[in-house]
Write an enzyme that holds these catalytic residues in place. Structure first.
Site, mmCIF file in Angstrom:
data_model
loop_
_atom_site.group_PDB
_atom_site.id
_atom_site.type_symbol
_atom_site.label_atom_id
_atom_site.label_comp_id
_atom_site.label_asym_id
_atom_site.label_seq_id
_atom_site.Cartn_x
_atom_site.Cartn_y
_atom_site.Cartn_z
ATOM 1 N N GLY A 23 -0.038 -0.826 -4.012
ATOM 2 C CA GLY A 23 0.588 0.141 -3.107
ATOM 3 C C GLY A 23 -0.154 0.243 -1.796
ATOM 4 C CD GLU A 24 -0.983 -2.256 2.807
ATOM 5 O OE1 GLU A 24 -1.630 -2.466 3.835
ATOM 6 O OE2 GLU A 24 -0.405 -3.141 2.158
ATOM 7 C CG LEU A 29 -5.015 -1.335 -0.138
ATOM 8 C CD1 LEU A 29 -3.673 -1.895 0.325
ATOM 9 C CD2 LEU A 29 -6.140 -2.270 0.318
ATOM 10 C CG ASP A 140 6.180 14.872 -0.572
ATOM 11 O OD1 ASP A 140 7.408 14.779 -0.326
ATOM 12 O OD2 ASP A 140 5.369 13.990 -0.243
#
Length: 366
Positions: A23-24, A29, A140
């Site tokens: 994931g980034e 990262l 969120d």
């Protein structure tokens, strides 16, 4: 496959083997790896927050909250890599449980059965109950923040926007813009009161997001994919209809009232027509989570008792969390006065405090 540590500049001890980038994000990262002494598969998140105060805030929130909650449906923090010194402290390394995917990817790749929808909603509610019991709003919730593994275990992640629902302490400031500032959560899952600037947000904002997520699982696509602010509100009102006078009177912002008055009258749609594959119990849960008025929205405790999740509901196995210590979120109320170096010092102090987990215990005892 082992990735070259120097290529991605990951400063972690040799007790960790890095395997692949998973994931980034804007300021981080995530790399999958293994904690060699214990053989535990982990996700290592490298965060570089010090260029922006907002990123510092989010990082400090996330570390403090992940440390606090110990719950099966909330991602846990396994280790914090300690820097050699304050002078070389430019990155934060969070070690977490490795989860194979997230709900966003799953929804995009396959049609979910009603059993899957029930189980995923139940686990989301179970984790949310722990958060809300400690007066924490996630703010969120969305499919990409619900991590999954092959056993369909679900864990809530990303606490960068989470806040306390308790009132600010006397004599402190939250920037003068009303309780709950800096709201930049994904538009598609935002409750109407967030869009319309009600005076205070409550735990109900997270239940709205749960309703949006349930509808998305059933339909295989987002329920309210607004292109911008106006389109987002328009999509919500196309489904919920024009607010009733009672709902309208709950809005505290005159500007929002004027905006709504200028819109054409729209009739409420039936959720069974919007989600034709939904079972009657799912339709009822959608009705109770997706209400215009936050005061009429179902609570997380009520949602756990809803017939839609009755196959999984166990009141003896839905634990509350420990309450937050007084002053837990104090840094939020002095944010305008803090320099970048002060933020860095607070994060450094937090990282220096060891995490008592299986990994640290294993490393110490071997």
């Amino acid at each position: 496959m082992t990735i070259d540590q120097s290529q991605i500049n990951f400063n972690v001890p040799s007790t960790y083997k890095l395997e692949e980038i998973v994931g980034e994000g804007a300021y981080g990262l995530v790399v999958a790896g293994t904690h060699l002494p214990s053989g535990t598969q982990v996700a290592i998140k490298r965060i570089t927050p010090f260029d922006h105060t907002m990123f510092c805030q989010r990082t400090l929130r996330e570390i403090k909250l992940l440390r606090h909650f110990h719950h099966e449906n909330i991602i846990s923090i396994l280790d914090l890599i300690q820097p050699e010194s304050y002078e070389v402290f430019n990155e934060v390394y969070l070690v977490q449980e490795l989860m194979e995917t997230d709900l966003h990817r799953v929804i995009r790749s396959q049609e979910l059965s009603d059993d899957h929808c029930q189980y995923f909603v139940y686990q989301t509610l179970r984790g949310l109950k722990a958060l809300h019991s400690a007066d924490v709003l996630h703010r969120d919730l969305k499919p990409s923040n619900l991590l999954l593994n092959a056993n369909c275990d679900l864990k809530i992640c990303d606490f960068g926007l989470a806040r306390s629902s308790a009132k600010p302490p006397p004599g402190t400031s939250d920037g003068g813009q009303g309780f709950m500032t800096e709201y930049v959560a994904t538009r598609w899952y935002r409750a109407p009161e967030v869009m319309l600037s009600f005076q205070e947000y409550t735990k109900a904002i997270d239940l709205w997001s749960v309703g949006c997520i349930l509808a998305e699982m059933i339909n295989g696509k987002p329920l309210f994919p607004g292109r911008d602010y106006h389109h987002q509100l328009s999509l919500i009102l196309q489904v919920l209809g024009t607010p009733t006078m009672d709902d309208f009177n709950e809005i505290t912002s005159q500007r929002s009232k004027d905006y709504l008055r200028a819109l054409e009258f729209t009739r409420r749609q039936d959720f069974s027509a919007i989600c034709p594959k939904a079972k009657p119990a799912a339709v009822d849960l959608l009705k109770q989570t997706l209400t215009f008025s936050p005061s009429k929205r179902i609570t997380v405790e009520e949602a756990l008792m809803h017939s839609y999740v009755e196959a999984y509901h166990d009141p003896h196995d839905e634990p509350n969390a420990e309450p937050l210590k007084p002053g837990f979120f104090d840094f939020e109320f002095h944010q305008e006065k803090l320099s970048r170096d002060q933020w860095k010092r607070m994060i450094y102090d937090e990282v220096q405090d060891p995490v008592p987990t299986i990994l640290s215990q294993w490393t110490e005892s071997h």
